[in-house]
Design a protein around this motif. Sequence first.
Motif, mmCIF file in Angstrom:
data_model
loop_
_atom_site.group_PDB
_atom_site.id
_atom_site.type_symbol
_atom_site.label_atom_id
_atom_site.label_comp_id
_atom_site.label_asym_id
_atom_site.label_seq_id
_atom_site.Cartn_x
_atom_site.Cartn_y
_atom_site.Cartn_z
ATOM 1 N N THR A 307 0.770 -1.083 0.063
ATOM 2 C CA THR A 307 -0.045 -0.160 -0.008
ATOM 3 C C THR A 307 0.898 1.198 0.062
ATOM 4 O O THR A 307 2.204 1.223 0.322
ATOM 5 C CB THR A 307 -0.719 0.166 1.280
ATOM 6 O OG1 THR A 307 -0.118 -0.036 2.218
ATOM 7 C CG2 THR A 307 -1.655 -1.162 1.123
ATOM 8 N N ALA A 308 0.270 2.309 -0.327
ATOM 9 C CA ALA A 308 0.969 3.696 -0.221
ATOM 10 C C ALA A 308 0.932 4.086 1.110
ATOM 11 O O ALA A 308 0.253 4.019 2.050
ATOM 12 C CB ALA A 308 0.309 4.583 -0.973
ATOM 13 N N TYR A 309 2.378 4.480 1.597
ATOM 14 C CA TYR A 309 2.668 4.980 2.667
ATOM 15 C C TYR A 309 3.372 6.198 2.910
ATOM 16 O O TYR A 309 3.808 6.628 1.956
ATOM 17 C CB TYR A 309 3.250 3.727 3.771
ATOM 18 C CG TYR A 309 4.647 3.299 2.913
ATOM 19 C CD1 TYR A 309 5.807 3.538 3.636
ATOM 20 C CD2 TYR A 309 4.648 2.334 2.047
ATOM 21 C CE1 TYR A 309 7.064 3.089 2.931
ATOM 22 C CE2 TYR A 309 5.737 1.676 1.406
ATOM 23 C CZ TYR A 309 6.888 2.184 2.027
ATOM 24 O OH TYR A 309 8.113 1.824 1.318
ATOM 25 N N ALA A 310 3.491 6.791 4.084
ATOM 26 C CA ALA A 310 3.764 8.277 4.199
ATOM 27 C C ALA A 310 5.506 8.326 4.215
ATOM 28 O O ALA A 310 5.742 9.425 4.192
ATOM 29 C CB ALA A 310 3.288 8.802 5.658
ATOM 30 N N GLN A 311 6.112 7.283 4.350
ATOM 31 C CA GLN A 311 7.583 7.599 4.467
ATOM 32 C C GLN A 311 8.258 8.091 3.351
ATOM 33 O O GLN A 311 9.140 8.987 3.247
ATOM 34 C CB GLN A 311 8.305 6.131 4.368
ATOM 35 C CG GLN A 311 9.756 5.965 5.254
ATOM 36 C CD GLN A 311 10.101 4.908 5.558
ATOM 37 O OE1 GLN A 311 9.262 4.171 6.419
ATOM 38 N NE2 GLN A 311 11.162 4.495 5.178
ATOM 39 N N ASN A 312 7.889 7.793 2.107
ATOM 40 C CA ASN A 312 8.319 8.299 0.869
ATOM 41 C C ASN A 312 7.587 9.983 0.471
ATOM 42 O O ASN A 312 8.399 10.611 0.095
ATOM 43 C CB ASN A 312 7.887 7.545 -0.317
ATOM 44 C CG ASN A 312 9.054 6.260 -0.563
ATOM 45 O OD1 ASN A 312 8.895 5.437 0.300
ATOM 46 N ND2 ASN A 312 9.998 6.551 -1.296
ATOM 47 N N PHE A 313 6.504 10.059 1.291
ATOM 48 C CA PHE A 313 6.021 11.429 1.454
ATOM 49 C C PHE A 313 6.943 12.281 2.245
ATOM 50 O O PHE A 313 7.094 13.624 1.555
ATOM 51 C CB PHE A 313 4.503 11.575 1.874
ATOM 52 C CG PHE A 313 4.064 12.949 1.856
ATOM 53 C CD1 PHE A 313 3.706 13.767 0.838
ATOM 54 C CD2 PHE A 313 4.056 13.486 3.164
ATOM 55 C CE1 PHE A 313 3.326 15.012 1.075
ATOM 56 C CE2 PHE A 313 3.731 15.064 3.269
ATOM 57 C CZ PHE A 313 3.175 15.511 2.372
ATOM 58 N N GLY A 314 7.428 11.777 3.208
ATOM 59 C CA GLY A 314 8.276 12.410 3.905
ATOM 60 C C GLY A 314 9.782 12.983 3.115
ATOM 61 O O GLY A 314 10.059 14.090 3.294
ATOM 62 N N LEU A 315 10.103 12.113 2.442
ATOM 63 C CA LEU A 315 11.393 12.220 1.470
ATOM 64 C C LEU A 315 10.775 13.331 0.690
ATOM 65 O O LEU A 315 11.481 14.419 -0.026
ATOM 66 C CB LEU A 315 11.719 11.008 0.717
ATOM 67 C CG LEU A 315 12.695 11.033 -0.315
ATOM 68 C CD1 LEU A 315 13.891 10.026 -0.229
ATOM 69 C CD2 LEU A 315 12.518 11.342 -1.608
ATOM 70 N N MET A 316 9.584 13.309 -0.034
ATOM 71 C CA MET A 316 9.264 14.407 -1.063
ATOM 72 C C MET A 316 9.120 15.658 -0.325
ATOM 73 O O MET A 316 9.541 16.527 -0.965
ATOM 74 C CB MET A 316 7.880 13.766 -1.735
ATOM 75 C CG MET A 316 7.107 14.843 -2.561
ATOM 76 S SD MET A 316 5.587 14.473 -2.773
ATOM 77 C CE MET A 316 5.339 12.811 -3.041
ATOM 78 N N ARG A 317 8.601 15.793 0.719
ATOM 79 C CA ARG A 317 8.788 17.097 1.395
ATOM 80 C C ARG A 317 9.894 17.648 1.812
ATOM 81 O O ARG A 317 10.145 18.910 1.880
ATOM 82 C CB ARG A 317 7.689 16.895 2.539
ATOM 83 C CG ARG A 317 7.254 18.104 3.282
ATOM 84 C CD ARG A 317 6.348 17.863 4.283
ATOM 85 N NE ARG A 317 5.647 19.298 4.733
ATOM 86 C CZ ARG A 317 4.393 19.232 5.249
ATOM 87 N NH1 ARG A 317 3.729 18.093 5.593
ATOM 88 N NH2 ARG A 317 3.817 20.364 5.389
ATOM 89 N N MET A 318 10.866 16.581 2.250
ATOM 90 C CA MET A 318 12.070 17.252 2.578
ATOM 91 C C MET A 318 12.939 17.798 1.291
ATOM 92 O O MET A 318 13.910 18.760 1.360
ATOM 93 C CB MET A 318 12.918 16.256 3.184
ATOM 94 C CG MET A 318 12.298 16.057 4.686
ATOM 95 S SD MET A 318 13.301 15.088 5.720
ATOM 96 C CE MET A 318 14.533 16.132 6.168
ATOM 97 N N THR A 319 12.860 17.113 -0.054
ATOM 98 C CA THR A 319 13.649 17.380 -1.210
ATOM 99 C C THR A 319 13.144 18.326 -2.081
ATOM 100 O O THR A 319 13.695 18.835 -3.028
ATOM 101 C CB THR A 319 14.161 16.024 -1.739
ATOM 102 O OG1 THR A 319 12.836 15.362 -2.211
ATOM 103 C CG2 THR A 319 14.795 14.905 -1.009
ATOM 104 N N GLY A 320 11.645 18.349 -2.074
ATOM 105 C CA GLY A 320 11.015 19.148 -2.707
ATOM 106 C C GLY A 320 10.650 18.566 -4.181
ATOM 107 O O GLY A 320 10.304 19.117 -5.146
ATOM 108 N N VAL A 321 10.824 17.230 -4.315
ATOM 109 C CA VAL A 321 10.578 16.426 -5.531
ATOM 110 C C VAL A 321 9.303 15.864 -5.567
ATOM 111 O O VAL A 321 9.287 14.682 -5.029
ATOM 112 C CB VAL A 321 11.971 15.553 -6.146
ATOM 113 C CG1 VAL A 321 11.651 14.862 -7.391
ATOM 114 C CG2 VAL A 321 13.170 16.227 -5.764
#
Length: 464
Positions: A307-321
């Motif tokens: 399932t989709a999970y929030a861990q990679n959203f954390g990376l997205m938010r920190m890198t802006g990608v």
Amino acid sequence: MTLVPTPVAPEDEAPTIGIDDKPALGRRLALGGQQLLVSNVWLDPLFIGAVGGLTVGLSTGLVAVTFLSAGLATLVQTTRLVRLPVVEGPSSAFDTVAIAAARSGQLAAATTGLLIGAAITLLASATGAMRVIRRVFTPAVTGTVILLVGLLLAQFTFLEVAGGDSSAPDFGSAEVLVLAALTAGTTIGLSVRRRGSRLRSYAFLCGLLVGDVGALLVGRLDFSGVADAPWFRLPSLLPYGPLRFDLGLTVTMSIIFFAAVAEAVGTYQATAAYTREELSSRRIDAGVAGEAGGTMVSALLGGFGTTAYAQNFGLMRMTGVASRHVVRVAAVLMIVLAFLPKVAAVLVATPAPVVGGLFLPAAASVVFTGISTVATVRGDERQVLVACVAVMAGLGVPGLGAAFTDGWPRALADLAAQGIVVGTVVAVVLQLALSLATPRRRRVAEPEPEPEPEPEPEPAPARV
């Protein structure tokens, strides 16, 4: 088409690489690889295999099928279904039950239970029943689940920071902690650079490189397992044997999958808010159907919930990608690695303190996302109460241990040990009770009457 209201991120938190931006191929490969490295898609199956006592062949197969199912699900989600830059992977909510099933030889029954739970969810999405169920997925509920995921990642993260194996003689040694601090410091230092910085986009990749170089210098980078891994391998169908029904495991796996879906919906909402993407009910239903379909494929091949999970959203938010095209590259890399165990073994060779150093800022960002989601209902005391009680239950009940669950049915005892499951169930039950106890006229927001125009002041009498 019904739009789901999502809070919009502040202007200074907008992504530097937007959802439809398509960087050059070389940059997409690097950024997609970064998404893969920070995801739980390779660490979680390794953890289950090691602690659950699986054979080397089954453990390797579990890693491969997780790569394959997560890659396929991510590719379909980003192109056809929810169409958001979300990364699919195994939810940590399944870990305890999966390990217990592996130790007791019940993996075939656990697979059957997961298939049934995912099939029920898929049927609910196809018939429209999911829209009724999804009414309880308020920001108080989804924010609670995301917050619990981040908080419960803390134990795993700091275990890796300290060396991964608590029985090792160098567990928590100065050398190990310095290596983790070097990795985390590099990642955090680059991620807080100004918006638009090229190095910020590669913060986690740079952190990995710096950590691996440090590990190489102190003799902690071991590639001996790469030589033993085959170059090519195909996944096998039902590797744990034929399907076997067990009522307790079926109920347990279905409830855990429901909790994972709640986390996924919260991730959709947070991602849509960050990328300023309109999120309709139809897209959410399509995304949930994708979660169920991907999980069914994973279960048939010997994996667990995808399932989709929030861990990679954390990376997205920190890198802006936040580009869908970057996430699609990550999906393709996962699929390729599923058939190339030797290449995947290079990734697995990453030392535990380096993994912990990478996960630390990502998990911290997940905690922040959960808090931010819950904060959107801070004006509603009842919703705040739902979130607070659910978080307290998710953190407090599992810590009571066997003394609390002694005499319970085994399935309930297993669920009570899962913080994410406990928190999700409590949040959903409280939300349902709140909805039933609130009169409909109070639940329907009525437009406020427009203020009446103020009367014009009477002209002052003329002076004689």
